[in-house]
Design a protein around this motif. Structure first.
Motif, PDB file in Angstrom:
ATOM      1  N   ALA A 141       0.834  -1.206   0.000  1.00  0.00           N
ATOM      2  CA  ALA A 141       0.000   0.000   0.000  1.00  0.00           C
ATOM      3  C   ALA A 141       0.869   1.256   0.000  1.00  0.00           C
ATOM      4  CB  ALA A 141      -0.936   0.001   1.201  1.00  0.00           C
ATOM      5  N   GLN A 142       1.921   1.254   0.808  1.00  0.00           N
ATOM      6  CA  GLN A 142       2.817   2.413   0.854  1.00  0.00           C
ATOM      7  C   GLN A 142       3.540   2.592  -0.481  1.00  0.00           C
ATOM      8  OE1 GLN A 142       5.287   1.631   4.248  1.00  0.00           O
ATOM      9  NE2 GLN A 142       3.802   2.468   5.703  1.00  0.00           N
ATOM     10  N   ALA A 143       3.995   1.485  -1.066  1.00  0.00           N
ATOM     11  CA  ALA A 143       4.684   1.576  -2.357  1.00  0.00           C
ATOM     12  C   ALA A 143       3.741   2.112  -3.428  1.00  0.00           C
ATOM     13  CB  ALA A 143       5.227   0.199  -2.759  1.00  0.00           C
ATOM     14  N   TYR A 144       2.505   1.661  -3.405  1.00  0.00           N
ATOM     15  CA  TYR A 144       1.532   2.155  -4.372  1.00  0.00           C
ATOM     16  C   TYR A 144       1.303   3.649  -4.188  1.00  0.00           C
ATOM     17  CZ  TYR A 144      -2.746   2.681  -7.031  1.00  0.00           C
ATOM     18  OH  TYR A 144      -3.689   3.095  -7.933  1.00  0.00           O
ATOM     19  N   ALA A 145       1.175   4.081  -2.928  1.00  0.00           N
ATOM     20  CA  ALA A 145       0.958   5.505  -2.654  1.00  0.00           C
ATOM     21  C   ALA A 145       2.165   6.328  -3.111  1.00  0.00           C
ATOM     22  CB  ALA A 145       0.704   5.717  -1.167  1.00  0.00           C
ATOM     23  N   LYS A 146       3.376   5.836  -2.846  1.00  0.00           N
ATOM     24  CA  LYS A 146       4.583   6.556  -3.283  1.00  0.00           C
ATOM     25  C   LYS A 146       4.631   6.612  -4.809  1.00  0.00           C
ATOM     26  CE  LYS A 146       6.634   7.249   0.697  1.00  0.00           C
ATOM     27  NZ  LYS A 146       7.000   8.508   1.243  1.00  0.00           N
ATOM     28  N   GLY A 147       4.287   5.511  -5.457  1.00  0.00           N
ATOM     29  CA  GLY A 147       4.275   5.480  -6.925  1.00  0.00           C
ATOM     30  C   GLY A 147       3.297   6.497  -7.487  1.00  0.00           C
ATOM     31  N   GLU A 148       2.131   6.576  -6.876  1.00  0.00           N
ATOM     32  CA  GLU A 148       1.143   7.560  -7.323  1.00  0.00           C
ATOM     33  C   GLU A 148       1.679   8.981  -7.140  1.00  0.00           C
ATOM     34  OE1 GLU A 148      -1.935   7.228  -8.799  1.00  0.00           O
ATOM     35  OE2 GLU A 148      -1.220   5.172  -9.054  1.00  0.00           O
ATOM     36  N   LEU A 149       2.353   9.226  -6.026  1.00  0.00           N
ATOM     37  CA  LEU A 149       2.918  10.550  -5.767  1.00  0.00           C
ATOM     38  C   LEU A 149       3.976  10.892  -6.815  1.00  0.00           C
ATOM     39  CD1 LEU A 149       3.161  13.037  -3.906  1.00  0.00           C
ATOM     40  CD2 LEU A 149       4.874  11.753  -2.615  1.00  0.00           C
ATOM     41  N   VAL A 150       4.855   9.944  -7.116  1.00  0.00           N
ATOM     42  CA  VAL A 150       5.914  10.178  -8.109  1.00  0.00           C
ATOM     43  C   VAL A 150       5.300  10.423  -9.486  1.00  0.00           C
ATOM     44  CG1 VAL A 150       7.820   9.055  -9.330  1.00  0.00           C
ATOM     45  CG2 VAL A 150       7.705   8.964  -6.840  1.00  0.00           C
ATOM     46  N   ARG A 151       4.282   9.632  -9.841  1.00  0.00           N
ATOM     47  CA  ARG A 151       3.628   9.837 -11.128  1.00  0.00           C
ATOM     48  C   ARG A 151       3.013  11.229 -11.222  1.00  0.00           C
ATOM     49  NH1 ARG A 151       1.096   5.177  -9.958  1.00  0.00           N
ATOM     50  NH2 ARG A 151       2.286   3.386 -10.568  1.00  0.00           N
ATOM     51  N   ALA A 152       2.385  11.645 -10.136  1.00  0.00           N
ATOM     52  CA  ALA A 152       1.760  12.971 -10.125  1.00  0.00           C
ATOM     53  C   ALA A 152       2.822  14.067 -10.269  1.00  0.00           C
ATOM     54  CB  ALA A 152       0.952  13.164  -8.851  1.00  0.00           C
ATOM     55  N   GLN A 153       3.933  13.901  -9.549  1.00  0.00           N
ATOM     56  CA  GLN A 153       4.996  14.911  -9.641  1.00  0.00           C
ATOM     57  C   GLN A 153       5.610  14.928 -11.037  1.00  0.00           C
ATOM     58  OE1 GLN A 153       7.627  13.787  -6.443  1.00  0.00           O
ATOM     59  NE2 GLN A 153       6.456  14.939  -4.912  1.00  0.00           N
ATOM     60  N   ALA A 154       5.815  13.756 -11.639  1.00  0.00           N
ATOM     61  CA  ALA A 154       6.368  13.701 -12.991  1.00  0.00           C
ATOM     62  C   ALA A 154       5.415  14.362 -13.986  1.00  0.00           C
ATOM     63  CB  ALA A 154       6.639  12.250 -13.390  1.00  0.00           C
ATOM     64  N   TYR A 155       4.141  14.126 -13.809  1.00  0.00           N
ATOM     65  CA  TYR A 155       3.162  14.748 -14.686  1.00  0.00           C
ATOM     66  C   TYR A 155       3.210  16.271 -14.544  1.00  0.00           C
ATOM     67  CZ  TYR A 155      -1.236  15.916 -16.920  1.00  0.00           C
ATOM     68  OH  TYR A 155      -2.186  16.457 -17.745  1.00  0.00           O
ATOM     69  N   GLU A 156       3.304  16.734 -13.287  1.00  0.00           N
ATOM     70  CA  GLU A 156       3.380  18.186 -13.064  1.00  0.00           C
ATOM     71  C   GLU A 156       4.627  18.779 -13.720  1.00  0.00           C
ATOM     72  OE1 GLU A 156       3.202  18.935  -8.874  1.00  0.00           O
ATOM     73  OE2 GLU A 156       1.226  18.018  -8.674  1.00  0.00           O
ATOM     74  N   LYS A 157       5.763  18.106 -13.594  1.00  0.00           N
ATOM     75  CA  LYS A 157       7.012  18.615 -14.194  1.00  0.00           C
ATOM     76  C   LYS A 157       6.891  18.614 -15.716  1.00  0.00           C
ATOM     77  CE  LYS A 157       9.073  19.071 -10.284  1.00  0.00           C
ATOM     78  NZ  LYS A 157       9.199  20.346  -9.650  1.00  0.00           N
ATOM     79  N   GLY A 158       6.286  17.569 -16.257  1.00  0.00           N
ATOM     80  CA  GLY A 158       6.090  17.514 -17.713  1.00  0.00           C
ATOM     81  C   GLY A 158       5.204  18.652 -18.182  1.00  0.00           C
ATOM     82  N   GLU A 159       4.163  18.923 -17.451  1.00  0.00           N
ATOM     83  CA  GLU A 159       3.277  20.043 -17.792  1.00  0.00           C
ATOM     84  C   GLU A 159       4.033  21.364 -17.714  1.00  0.00           C
ATOM     85  OE1 GLU A 159       0.016  20.362 -18.868  1.00  0.00           O
ATOM     86  OE2 GLU A 159       0.349  18.230 -19.284  1.00  0.00           O
ATOM     87  N   LEU A 160       4.889  21.494 -16.709  1.00  0.00           N
ATOM     88  CA  LEU A 160       5.673  22.721 -16.548  1.00  0.00           C
ATOM     89  C   LEU A 160       6.594  22.922 -17.750  1.00  0.00           C
ATOM     90  CD1 LEU A 160       6.449  25.097 -14.672  1.00  0.00           C
ATOM     91  CD2 LEU A 160       8.208  23.604 -13.725  1.00  0.00           C
ATOM     92  N   VAL A 161       7.243  21.861 -18.214  1.00  0.00           N
ATOM     93  CA  VAL A 161       8.139  21.961 -19.371  1.00  0.00           C
ATOM     94  C   VAL A 161       7.340  22.267 -20.629  1.00  0.00           C
ATOM     95  CG1 VAL A 161       9.672  20.616 -20.866  1.00  0.00           C
ATOM     96  CG2 VAL A 161       9.928  20.526 -18.381  1.00  0.00           C
ATOM     97  N   ARG A 162       6.173  21.644 -20.772  1.00  0.00           N
ATOM     98  CA  ARG A 162       5.356  21.895 -21.955  1.00  0.00           C
ATOM     99  C   ARG A 162       4.846  23.340 -21.975  1.00  0.00           C
ATOM    100  NH1 ARG A 162       4.379  16.426 -21.400  1.00  0.00           N
ATOM    101  NH2 ARG A 162       2.688  16.502 -19.907  1.00  0.00           N
ATOM    102  N   ARG A 163       4.534  23.867 -20.807  1.00  0.00           N
ATOM    103  CA  ARG A 163       4.033  25.243 -20.751  1.00  0.00           C
ATOM    104  C   ARG A 163       5.154  26.260 -20.941  1.00  0.00           C
ATOM    105  NH1 ARG A 163       1.472  25.596 -15.302  1.00  0.00           N
ATOM    106  NH2 ARG A 163       2.025  23.441 -15.058  1.00  0.00           N
TER     107      ARG A 163
END
Length: 124
Positions: free
Chosen positions: A75-97
């Protein structure tokens, strides 16, 4: 009762038979108590059985705790994975913008490679 005393004789024989049965049972009980080797063996068997039961209970308890721990870790690994995915998505959006900083870094890298090639060319 009869006059010839057969009733008393039969009662006496019945009492003797019961006494013999009781005496036989008593002797068997005394023989069992006197057989120390058999008593020790029985005691050892009982102790082994208790140890087996305790070991089985301990194994079951440890397996349960391990399963709960593994579930929590998943459960903790899944939560951390979700957090990392969200942060990567945010960084990708930042670069695209705003691609300018990345373009500047790429231009700097190209300029560094060109300078290194010029310096190496002069050494020859």
């Amino acid at each position: 009762m009869t006059g010839n005393g057969t009733g008393d004789t039969e009662a006496l024989r019945e009492e003797i038979r019961r006494t013999r049965v009781e005496l036989g049972e008593t002797m068997e009980a005394l023989a069992a108590k006197a057989d120390v080797k058999a008593r020790l063996k029985e005691s050892a068997e009982q102790a082994k059985e208790r140890m087996r039961e305790q070991a089985a209970q301990t194994v079951a308890r440890v397996r349960g705790q391990a399963a709960r721990g593994a579930g929590m870790a998943r459960a903790q690994a899944y939560a951390k994975g979700e957090l990392v995915r969200a942060q990567a998505y945010e960084k990708g959006e930042l670069v695209r913008r705003n691609p300018v900083p990345w373009a500047a870094i790429a231009a700097g890298a190209v300029a560094t490679v060109v300078v290194l090639m010029i310096v190496r060319g002069r050494r020859r």
